[in-house]
Scaffold this active site. Sequence first.
Site, PDB file in Angstrom:
ATOM      1  N   ASP A 227       0.873  -1.055  -0.100  1.00 34.32           N
ATOM      2  CA  ASP A 227       0.117   0.015   0.065  1.00 34.32           C
ATOM      3  C   ASP A 227       0.724   1.256   0.041  1.00 34.32           C
ATOM      4  O   ASP A 227       1.845   1.471   0.996  1.00 34.32           O
ATOM      5  CB  ASP A 227      -0.872   0.091   1.250  1.00 34.32           C
ATOM      6  CG  ASP A 227      -2.285   1.116   1.259  1.00 34.32           C
ATOM      7  OD1 ASP A 227      -2.228   1.906   0.326  1.00 34.32           O
ATOM      8  OD2 ASP A 227      -3.003   0.678   1.786  1.00 34.32           O
ATOM      9  N   HIS A 321      -9.745  -0.832  -7.951  1.00 35.05           N
ATOM     10  CA  HIS A 321      -9.402   0.514  -7.373  1.00 35.05           C
ATOM     11  C   HIS A 321      -8.573   1.435  -7.951  1.00 35.05           C
ATOM     12  O   HIS A 321      -8.690   2.602  -7.816  1.00 35.05           O
ATOM     13  CB  HIS A 321      -9.094  -0.085  -5.859  1.00 35.05           C
ATOM     14  CG  HIS A 321      -8.690   0.920  -4.818  1.00 35.05           C
ATOM     15  ND1 HIS A 321      -9.555   1.825  -4.365  1.00 35.05           N
ATOM     16  CD2 HIS A 321      -7.420   1.330  -4.439  1.00 35.05           C
ATOM     17  CE1 HIS A 321      -8.900   2.638  -3.514  1.00 35.05           C
ATOM     18  NE2 HIS A 321      -7.637   2.354  -3.528  1.00 35.05           N
TER      19      HIS A 321
HETATM   20  C1  HEM Z   1      -3.981   2.778  -4.441  1.00 39.58           C
HETATM   21  C2  HEM Z   1      -5.480  -0.050  -0.755  1.00 39.58           C
HETATM   22  C3  HEM Z   1      -8.705   3.437   0.030  1.00 39.58           C
HETATM   23  C4  HEM Z   1      -6.851   6.284  -3.025  1.00 39.58           C
HETATM   24  C5  HEM Z   1      -4.063   1.871  -3.539  1.00 39.58           C
HETATM   25  C6  HEM Z   1      -3.415   0.540  -3.824  1.00 39.58           C
HETATM   26  C7  HEM Z   1      -4.059  -0.003  -2.938  1.00 39.58           C
HETATM   27  C8  HEM Z   1      -4.778   0.386  -2.091  1.00 39.58           C
HETATM   28  C9  HEM Z   1      -3.321  -1.583  -2.438  1.00 39.58           C
HETATM   29  C10 HEM Z   1      -2.504   0.110  -4.758  1.00 39.58           C
HETATM   30  C11 HEM Z   1      -0.957   0.452  -4.292  1.00 39.58           C
HETATM   31  C12 HEM Z   1      -0.705   1.917  -4.311  1.00 39.58           C
HETATM   32  O1  HEM Z   1      -0.387   2.589  -5.306  1.00 39.58           O
HETATM   33  O2  HEM Z   1      -0.680   2.139  -3.184  1.00 39.58           O
HETATM   34  C13 HEM Z   1      -6.561   0.796  -0.207  1.00 39.58           C
HETATM   35  C14 HEM Z   1      -7.402   0.374   0.701  1.00 39.58           C
HETATM   36  C15 HEM Z   1      -8.371   1.289   1.212  1.00 39.58           C
HETATM   37  C16 HEM Z   1      -8.047   2.429   0.095  1.00 39.58           C
HETATM   38  C17 HEM Z   1      -7.005  -1.030   1.632  1.00 39.58           C
HETATM   39  C18 HEM Z   1      -9.382   1.422   2.405  1.00 39.58           C
HETATM   40  C19 HEM Z   1      -8.997   0.526   3.314  1.00 39.58           C
HETATM   41  C20 HEM Z   1      -8.495   4.746  -0.518  1.00 39.58           C
HETATM   42  C21 HEM Z   1      -9.236   5.807  -0.629  1.00 39.58           C
HETATM   43  C22 HEM Z   1      -8.681   6.459  -1.634  1.00 39.58           C
HETATM   44  C23 HEM Z   1      -7.680   5.920  -2.151  1.00 39.58           C
HETATM   45  C24 HEM Z   1     -10.510   6.119   0.559  1.00 39.58           C
HETATM   46  C25 HEM Z   1      -9.105   8.186  -1.860  1.00 39.58           C
HETATM   47  C26 HEM Z   1     -10.273   8.564  -2.041  1.00 39.58           C
HETATM   48  C27 HEM Z   1      -5.899   5.688  -3.947  1.00 39.58           C
HETATM   49  C28 HEM Z   1      -4.963   6.101  -5.027  1.00 39.58           C
HETATM   50  C29 HEM Z   1      -4.117   5.208  -5.380  1.00 39.58           C
HETATM   51  C30 HEM Z   1      -4.438   3.968  -4.448  1.00 39.58           C
HETATM   52  C31 HEM Z   1      -4.902   7.628  -5.318  1.00 39.58           C
HETATM   53  C32 HEM Z   1      -3.218   5.504  -6.188  1.00 39.58           C
HETATM   54  C33 HEM Z   1      -3.797   4.793  -7.813  1.00 39.58           C
HETATM   55  C34 HEM Z   1      -2.808   5.010  -8.923  1.00 39.58           C
HETATM   56  O3  HEM Z   1      -2.643   6.139  -9.341  1.00 39.58           O
HETATM   57  O4  HEM Z   1      -2.374   3.959  -9.165  1.00 39.58           O
HETATM   58  N1  HEM Z   1      -4.995   1.673  -2.722  1.00 39.58           N
HETATM   59  N2  HEM Z   1      -7.170   1.900  -0.760  1.00 39.58           N
HETATM   60  N3  HEM Z   1      -7.556   4.611  -1.643  1.00 39.58           N
HETATM   61  N4  HEM Z   1      -5.582   4.220  -3.690  1.00 39.58           N
HETATM   62 FE1  HEM Z   1      -6.294   2.960  -2.393  1.00 39.58          FE
END
Ligand code: HEM
Length: 413
Positions: A227, A321
Amino acid sequence: TGATTIGGVAVGATTSALLLNDNSTAATPAADVITALGTTTIATPFPHQAGISIPARQQSHGTVAAFDLAPNTTPAQLKALMQAWTAAIADLTAGRAPAPGSSSTASPTPAPDTTTLGSGPCSLTITVGIGPSLFGKAGLDPAARPPQLAPLPAFGTERLDPARSDGDLGVVLAADDALVVFHALRVLTRAAAGTAKPRWVMSGFSRAPGSSPDPAATGRNLMGQLDGTNNPAPAQPDFAGKVFVPADAPTAWMRGGSYLVFRRIRMLLDSWDAQTTAEQERVIGRHKDTGAPLSGGTEHTPVNLSGQNPDGSLAIRGDAHIRLAAAAGNSGAAMLRRGLSYDDGLTADGQPNAGLLFLAWQADPNHGFVPVQKHLTHSMDALNRFTTHETSALFAMVPAPVPGGYLSQALLD
Ligand code: HEM
């Protein structure tokens, strides 16, 4: 010989060796790690407060707390509170015992505070901000609240607990030791007594230093995913523009500051664990073990959102996601995500009460969290089925105080 000083207490190599269950009495490299961990201080990266992008490696423990002002707090009382916090933060983060505070509830002969006697600062950072509800209180004109600090809109799919959301003041504390974090919040709470009191407090953790061979490697969350892979990186030329309020921003008192969106997001871990690995990977759009995008490559290979599987279907599913959260589909919206895992035991029905304390830092939430969260909600992010947003807060995390000045001085003076 081999003795070092941690928080004013001399610690010999033998003590460190004992902690490590190592019979050698010479100062070992491992013993050096322990002492360095305790004595490390984090410099303020002026004009920013520490704790946003510095330190680069997140400390292993963190607490987020909100405070509410007492009714009828005067401008002078709010200013005195910010001055007291500024002084306490300077002491605590340098590993000095803060001077006994003069709060309205302090006893005339306060007992000495021994909580962190023998501990170093352990990379303690304390980052302070103000919530939307502060405007209209303590002499602050409601009309002076910047549009970036408008209360967050309601999003579908969230189940927010108002008592554990929002707040007049917000504080993020982090260190490589849970006791140091706890103590720092106690000091701030005592310093605020009579003017403000805690509204809610939530604590979490991330990887401990030394727990994996590569300290720069991306950490994992409680779902087991890497993450933070596609976070803005400080080495990128547009990093500051995404995370910090620019030096020419109209809201002068926020120049060098950053807006923090905080969400407590419970993970429905029993449902998540019932999925196959392949399905879990399709939900995110990345491989679980390596973090590589399903469009190919390794962890840091740029995501190819139009990449296809051999059968012609999208490699990264329409509801994945990372597709819906990507800057490309959100008019370039970006944020620095530095979350903490939390584990609060069990819910009343025996489910894990655990998940992510989601902290997103940005120059403007209207070009960061808000459009992304709207998109994740309306386009049915596949991850939504496995998460519940339980609490929410927005804070304007002010710039670092100028030398001799105090936090939020440009707003309050
Ligand atoms: C990407 C998990 C909630 C925004 C990711 C990734 C994971 C992840 C595993 C892919 C690896 C990375 O680039 O970090 C989660 C989990 C969440 C959660 C487990 C809730 C428990 C959110 C929320 C937002 C968010 C609420 C914003 C409103 C993003 C963004 C990326 C991302 C902007 C990068 C996307 C990209 O450009 O590749 N998240 N996320 N995430 N997440 Fe989340």
